[in-house]
Design a protein around this motif. Structure first.
Motif, short mmCIF file in Angstrom:
data_model
loop_
_atom_site.label_atom_id
_atom_site.label_comp_id
_atom_site.label_asym_id
_atom_site.label_seq_id
_atom_site.Cartn_x
_atom_site.Cartn_y
_atom_site.Cartn_z
N UNK A 146 0.83 -1.21 0.00
CA UNK A 146 0.00 0.00 0.00
C UNK A 146 0.87 1.26 0.00
N UNK A 147 1.94 1.26 0.79
CA UNK A 147 2.83 2.42 0.84
C UNK A 147 3.43 2.72 -0.54
N UNK A 148 3.91 1.68 -1.21
CA UNK A 148 4.56 1.90 -2.50
C UNK A 148 3.56 2.25 -3.59
N UNK A 149 2.34 1.71 -3.52
CA UNK A 149 1.31 2.10 -4.50
C UNK A 149 0.96 3.57 -4.32
N UNK A 150 0.93 4.03 -3.08
CA UNK A 150 0.63 5.43 -2.79
C UNK A 150 1.85 6.34 -2.95
N UNK A 151 2.94 5.80 -3.47
CA UNK A 151 4.17 6.56 -3.71
C UNK A 151 4.79 7.08 -2.41
#
Length: 564
Positions: A146-151
């Motif tokens: 989730x963190x990486x999808x949200x940049x």
């Protein structure tokens, strides 16, 4: 370990301690321990606590990251509301695409680092089998995804580094000591990711917004904020990269924050002059500007490749790295080769000055009729003054603030005397007398090779008595002789217990150590990282790392003694 080849090096490290040597092999097998930072006392070799200045530096870096991204997104939204859809699209592309590339790389590193948790192969201590373990694994993967999808992958890394720094500073007992490696690895990852993002996102964004400002002949407040944030981000990351790289190597002296600020100002003004010259030329000659950028990148990349850099663990990774550095060379100087860099820097900045002058003069000659002569002369003077200020801060850094001493003066061979942990007098002084050129040639990662004694001290015989007439012969050229390591030779000055680093496991890596300004192999090869982190949590005493010397045998570490 295997030597460098087209593929990554095979992982196998030997750990030696008071017990018989044992080997940990395989990609998940670990090794390491907190390293001694340059200039620190022997007592600090187990891991120097994170200082308050280091924490403030990380907080400021996080602020720079947010300000750069937020101002770009805000400006893109403003373009959309004003009906400038073309500018909105370009601004958004230069934000989204580089960010996505960096997030993919960051998540790839996370997958590799934590793949052992999912396999449950028992390589990592502290995890018990059962439902709770599987639940924690699922939560960790969902959270990171989730963190990486949200940049926000880099935001998490910054927060994690702050947490590790606070734990290493205020942790009770040996907890702080065992967090040193994790903190260094996290800082190295953040720096590499942010440097890549800065030159893929902030640099093109800066040129784009300056071109829009020159084309429209007006400056919006958000445009000023965006360009300022991008320029600060570029200068910050180049200086931060150099500081973290030096901090990661115990054969190099750490960079003070005064030196970091000087480097930031150096790159701030030189990159500022460079990007303004780019924007001026691009506002008139869009096609020729693209040809110029591609040509400059090809020339710089070829120059870097022919220099035979040694940063990565495989040939193809090295080529990709050189191509990325070629992008950096479009905007600023970036040292990638060991040894004195004065000649190469002179060539680079001479070429940069010629290009800046040519681009600015071309714009001045072919500018549009809406640009007045006064405004044009003001812009030309701004480019010239910015480059001159950047050159001034560069000279200030190398003449006064360089960690190895004044580089532009005579050869520096001063002694570092912190007044801490120096027992045994002469031995402590000799330990501290390492010249910059000698510091990068230490055979192992645990202790620096002992070089020639200070000229103020007389040479001694094996019995320790002064040699008669030695002071009269001090002007003679030294002859280097090879002798055994200190443990087997009585001629070496005896160390007292207070000046000796506490013994512990030694991790011998069967690879020659990479030369500065390259990262050590255990920062690049993530399998070595796993080995280091596992041993860090299981060893009661901080282990040390030792690389195979490229000039000597891997079984015996030899030292040099200067004789007349």
């Amino acid at each position: 370990m295997a030597a460098k080849s087209d593929g990554a090096a095979a992982a196998a490290v030997c750990v030696e301690d008071a017990n018989p040597p044992r080997c940990l092999s395989g990609p998940g097998s670990p090794a390491a321990g907190p390293r001694r930072r340059p200039g620190s006392s022997p007592a600090a070799a187990a891991g120097e606590p994170h200082s308050a200045a280091d924490c403030c530096w990380l907080l400021c870096a996080l602020l720079v990251f947010f300000s750069d991204g937020a101002t770009d997104l805000w400006l893109a939204a403003d373009y959309y509301l004003r009906g400038g859809y073309w500018w909105f699209g370009l601004t958004l592309v230069f934000v989204a695409v580089p960010s996505a590339v960096v997030q993919v790389l960051s998540f790839r590193w996370f997958v590799y680092d934590y793949s052992d948790f999912s396999r449950g192969d028992g390589a990592v201590a502290g995890w018990s089998a059962g439902g709770s373990r599987r639940c924690c694994i699922v939560c960790m993967w969902v959270f990171q995804t989730a963190l990486h999808v949200l940049q926000l992958g880099q935001v998490w890394r910054y927060v994690h580094a702050l947490y590790l720094g606070a734990q290493s500073r205020w942790g009770a007992g040996g907890a702080g000591r065992h967090l040193h490696w994790r903190l260094m690895f996290e800082c190295a990852d953040i720096t590499m990711l942010r440097l890549l993002e800065a030159f893929l996102k902030s640099a093109p964004q800066l040129v784009l917004q300056l071109s829009i400002i020159i084309h429209q002949n007006t400056v919006l407040p958000l445009q000023g904020l965006s360009t300022s944030a991008s320029l600060v981000s570029l200068a910050w990351m180049v200086a931060s990269y150099q500081k973290v790289l030096r901090d990661s190597r115990e054969d190099k002296l750490s960079m003070s924050y005064k030196a970091v600020v000087a480097q930031m100002l150096w790159h701030f003004f030189t990159i500022g002059a460079r990007t303004v010259a780019f924007a001026l030329f691009a506002s008139v000659f869009q096609l020729y500007f693209g040809i110029f950028i591609v040509s400059h990148w090809c020339v710089m990349t070829f120059w870097i490749i022919q220099g035979e850099t040694d940063f990565c663990m495989s040939k193809w990774e090295e080529i990709i790295y050189n191509m990325v550095v070629g992008i950096i060379y479009i905007f600023c100087w970036f040292n990638v080769k060991e040894g004195p860099s004065r000649f190469r820097m002179t060539i680079y900045y001479t070429l940069t000055l010629v290009e800046n002058v040519a681009l600015t003069v071309a714009w001045y000659a072919y500018r549009g009729p809406h640009t007045s002569d006064f405004y044009a002369l003001l812009v030309v003077c701004m480019v010239a003054c910015s480059f001159a200020l950047g050159t001034f801060f560069m000279l200030l850094y190398y003449c006064l603030l360089h960690p190895d001493g004044p580089v532009l003066g005579s050869h520096w061979g001063g002694c570092v005397d912190d007044g801490e942990g120096v027992g045994g007098g002469v031995a402590g002084v000799i330990d501290a007398c390492i010249t910059p050129s000698q510091g990068s040639q230490t055979p192992g990662g645990s202790e620096p090779a002992i070089t020639s004694p200070p000229r103020t001290l007389p040479r001694t015989r094996e019995t320790g008595d002064p040699v008669p007439g030695e002071r009269e012969k001090e002007s003679c050229l030294p002859i280097f002789q090879v002798r055994p390591s200190p443990s087997s030779s009585p001629a070496l000055l005896h160390r007292t217990p207070s000046s000796r680093v506490q013994e512990g496991p030694v991790i011998r890596i069967d690879l020659p150590r990479k030369r500065y300004p390259a990262w050590d192999a255990h920062f690049i090869d993530r399998r070595l990282r796993k080995a280091i982190l596992v041993l860090e949590t299981t060893s009661p005493i901080s282990p040390r790392i030792q690389y195979r010397s490229s000039m000597m045998g891997s079984k015996e570490v030899l030292e040099y003694e200067t004789t007349v």
